[in-house]
Design an enzyme around this catalytic site. Sequence first.
Site, PDB file in Angstrom:
ATOM      1  N   TYR A  48     -66.672 -12.263 -14.570  1.00 25.56           N
ATOM      2  CA  TYR A  48     -65.883 -11.038 -14.418  1.00 25.56           C
ATOM      3  C   TYR A  48     -66.752  -9.787 -14.519  1.00 25.56           C
ATOM      4  O   TYR A  48     -66.587  -8.833 -13.770  1.00 25.56           O
ATOM      5  CB  TYR A  48     -64.785 -10.996 -15.491  1.00 25.56           C
ATOM      6  CG  TYR A  48     -63.796  -9.874 -15.283  1.00 25.56           C
ATOM      7  CD1 TYR A  48     -62.617 -10.091 -14.587  1.00 25.56           C
ATOM      8  CD2 TYR A  48     -64.059  -8.596 -15.767  1.00 25.56           C
ATOM      9  CE1 TYR A  48     -61.714  -9.060 -14.375  1.00 25.56           C
ATOM     10  CE2 TYR A  48     -63.167  -7.553 -15.550  1.00 25.56           C
ATOM     11  CZ  TYR A  48     -61.991  -7.788 -14.858  1.00 25.56           C
ATOM     12  OH  TYR A  48     -61.110  -6.766 -14.650  1.00 25.56           O
ATOM     13  N   PHE A  92     -63.624   9.532  10.441  1.00 25.08           N
ATOM     14  CA  PHE A  92     -62.925   8.352  10.945  1.00 25.08           C
ATOM     15  C   PHE A  92     -61.477   8.424  10.452  1.00 25.08           C
ATOM     16  O   PHE A  92     -61.184   9.088   9.468  1.00 25.08           O
ATOM     17  CB  PHE A  92     -63.629   7.078  10.444  1.00 25.08           C
ATOM     18  CG  PHE A  92     -62.944   5.833  10.901  1.00 25.08           C
ATOM     19  CD1 PHE A  92     -62.933   5.493  12.247  1.00 25.08           C
ATOM     20  CD2 PHE A  92     -62.280   5.006  10.005  1.00 25.08           C
ATOM     21  CE1 PHE A  92     -62.269   4.357  12.680  1.00 25.08           C
ATOM     22  CE2 PHE A  92     -61.628   3.867  10.434  1.00 25.08           C
ATOM     23  CZ  PHE A  92     -61.621   3.536  11.775  1.00 25.08           C
ATOM     24  N   ASP A  93     -60.556   7.703  11.120  1.00 28.54           N
ATOM     25  CA  ASP A  93     -59.131   7.923  10.786  1.00 28.54           C
ATOM     26  C   ASP A  93     -58.758   7.573   9.343  1.00 28.54           C
ATOM     27  O   ASP A  93     -57.937   8.258   8.743  1.00 28.54           O
ATOM     28  CB  ASP A  93     -58.171   7.283  11.814  1.00 28.54           C
ATOM     29  CG  ASP A  93     -58.361   5.791  12.007  1.00 28.54           C
ATOM     30  OD1 ASP A  93     -59.085   5.179  11.213  1.00 28.54           O
ATOM     31  OD2 ASP A  93     -57.769   5.231  12.954  1.00 28.54           O
ATOM     32  N   ASP A 110     -70.701   9.016   5.331  1.00 22.62           N
ATOM     33  CA  ASP A 110     -69.848   7.873   5.634  1.00 22.62           C
ATOM     34  C   ASP A 110     -70.750   6.972   6.479  1.00 22.62           C
ATOM     35  O   ASP A 110     -70.988   7.237   7.650  1.00 22.62           O
ATOM     36  CB  ASP A 110     -68.599   8.325   6.399  1.00 22.62           C
ATOM     37  CG  ASP A 110     -67.738   7.137   6.828  1.00 22.62           C
ATOM     38  OD1 ASP A 110     -68.140   5.980   6.582  1.00 22.62           O
ATOM     39  OD2 ASP A 110     -66.671   7.361   7.415  1.00 22.62           O
ATOM     40  N   ALA A 168     -71.062   3.612   7.446  1.00 18.61           N
ATOM     41  CA  ALA A 168     -70.743   2.261   7.925  1.00 18.61           C
ATOM     42  C   ALA A 168     -71.816   1.722   8.889  1.00 18.61           C
ATOM     43  O   ALA A 168     -72.168   0.548   8.836  1.00 18.61           O
ATOM     44  CB  ALA A 168     -69.381   2.260   8.612  1.00 18.61           C
ATOM     45  N   LYS A 216     -69.439  -3.520   8.769  1.00 16.68           N
ATOM     46  CA  LYS A 216     -70.103  -3.213  10.037  1.00 16.68           C
ATOM     47  C   LYS A 216     -71.575  -3.645   9.940  1.00 16.68           C
ATOM     48  O   LYS A 216     -71.896  -4.803  10.058  1.00 16.68           O
ATOM     49  CB  LYS A 216     -69.969  -1.733  10.372  1.00 16.68           C
ATOM     50  CG  LYS A 216     -68.591  -1.330  10.883  1.00 16.68           C
ATOM     51  CD  LYS A 216     -67.581  -1.154   9.802  1.00 16.68           C
ATOM     52  CE  LYS A 216     -66.285  -0.545  10.313  1.00 16.68           C
ATOM     53  NZ  LYS A 216     -65.267  -0.517   9.259  1.00 16.68           N
ATOM     54  N   HIS A 228     -50.295   3.642  16.299  1.00 19.68           N
ATOM     55  CA  HIS A 228     -50.887   2.658  17.228  1.00 19.68           C
ATOM     56  C   HIS A 228     -50.829   1.231  16.677  1.00 19.68           C
ATOM     57  O   HIS A 228     -50.781   0.275  17.426  1.00 19.68           O
ATOM     58  CB  HIS A 228     -52.319   3.027  17.587  1.00 19.68           C
ATOM     59  CG  HIS A 228     -53.212   3.304  16.410  1.00 19.68           C
ATOM     60  ND1 HIS A 228     -53.109   4.443  15.652  1.00 19.68           N
ATOM     61  CD2 HIS A 228     -54.210   2.584  15.861  1.00 19.68           C
ATOM     62  CE1 HIS A 228     -54.013   4.424  14.696  1.00 19.68           C
ATOM     63  NE2 HIS A 228     -54.698   3.293  14.782  1.00 19.68           N
TER      64      HIS A 228
END
Length: 458
Positions: free
Chosen positions: A72, A124-125, A215, A217, A258, A450
């Site tokens: 843990y 990004f969204d 960010d 990724a 990614k 979407h």
Amino acid sequence: MPTYPPEPFRIKMVEPIRLVSPEERRKAIQAAGYNVFALRAEDIFIDLLTDSGTGAMSDRQWGALMQGDESYAGARSFLRLEKAVHDIFGFNYFVPAHQGRAAENILSACLVKPGQYVPSNMHFDTTDANIRARGGRPTNLVIEEASDPSNMHPFKGNMDIAKLKAFIEKIGPENIPFGMMTITNNAGGGQPISMANLRAVSKAYHSQGIPFFLDAARYAENSYFIKLREPGYADKSTLDITREMFALADGMCMSAKKDAIVNIGGLLCVNDEALYRTICNELILREGFYTYGGLAGRDLDAMAVGLYEGLDEAYLAYRLGQTAYLAAIINAAGFPTIQPAGGHAVYIDAGSVLPQIPHGEFPGQALAVEMYLEGGIRSCEIGSVMFAHPDPDSGEIIYPSLELVRLAIPRRTYTQSHMDYIGDTLARIASRADNLRGYKFTYAPELLRHFTAKFQPL
Ligand code: F0G
């Protein structure tokens, strides 16, 4: 014809895929309400919905996975990941998170207050939504060239530095809890950001006392673009370029699904000790203890190996070469794409090939559905279905300037013949593109529509 770089790996394990009959495809897409998100994966032949969590892990990653320590707290897996994160990115503190948006949520929860602004080249969204969820206002300040699909700017993801400085001046640094940059710029075509631009952004934020977060990724693809395109970097390793990029920032959020080539995982890194303490408390509340962050020990081990594999230059040459090849054969089939080709995906300019379909009848959606019907290929609309929204004052619908369809390429997963198959499918569609018709909603939720919207062909 463009050249295709031979894959720098061979295949040790296979997962069968199958092209179901045209009649089955017709029934499947109808049952899905003409929304490709609602298809069953087994009804898809080539799945280009996303490059996120869909890559193939290596033998070394699977080997590392078997050594996962599921303690843990203080697991060996955590210590191995910590070593890799520190070596590559250099930040003082880090916590794992189950994926990118979890890291964004924790960061936003700790720093964003209602009414504050967070500038970036383009959010990004999920980043956008996490900032909004805390009452913040995400703001995109990418260079003008980003909105011209044929402009060949080598670093089309760059921030407009003059706009950024003017923005900070207007809003006031006290109303900006942190500034961001998304590398590479997914929402703008997977386009890279130059080191010179990152340096200028870092300076603009820091001169006003604003912390700078990446960010990150697609950190590895961005590093390799810098190596290929920016003067002075050809002889530097992608690892050194990555270290140089991250030394400019105060922290980062990362989806490891990614470039770290794992099926699940994320990271949140900071230099500031007090912020790290706040993050740990928030993480324990929402994700898990700070040495596992909602992941299994084995996931941490696969990520520790993947973070380096993503930076391998033979792999990156193949990766970017494969994307450029797909863009070239799609162009040869008669479909324009955002130029130059980005890192992880090809973005088809559906609006310009289907001029008979107006924004409000969703040309990108029409092409995405047609690619499934014609070839069992799943892609993703990035146009009016995703972004059209009513003006809050007039109620008039505001449409995005581009109607795109993104073909995101999972890492180390598909071969050249799959790419050729996609090109052939699009060539068949191109010959009857004039006959394609649009769609209308039969159901659409208010936010992030979407994902769950349903449609009817017109
Ligand atoms: N930031 C960027 C630039 C992304 O592309 C993504 C995810 C995230 C953050 C969120 O990470 O999915 O691990 O929570 N992009 C995926 C895509 C979903 O298809 O482009 P996540």
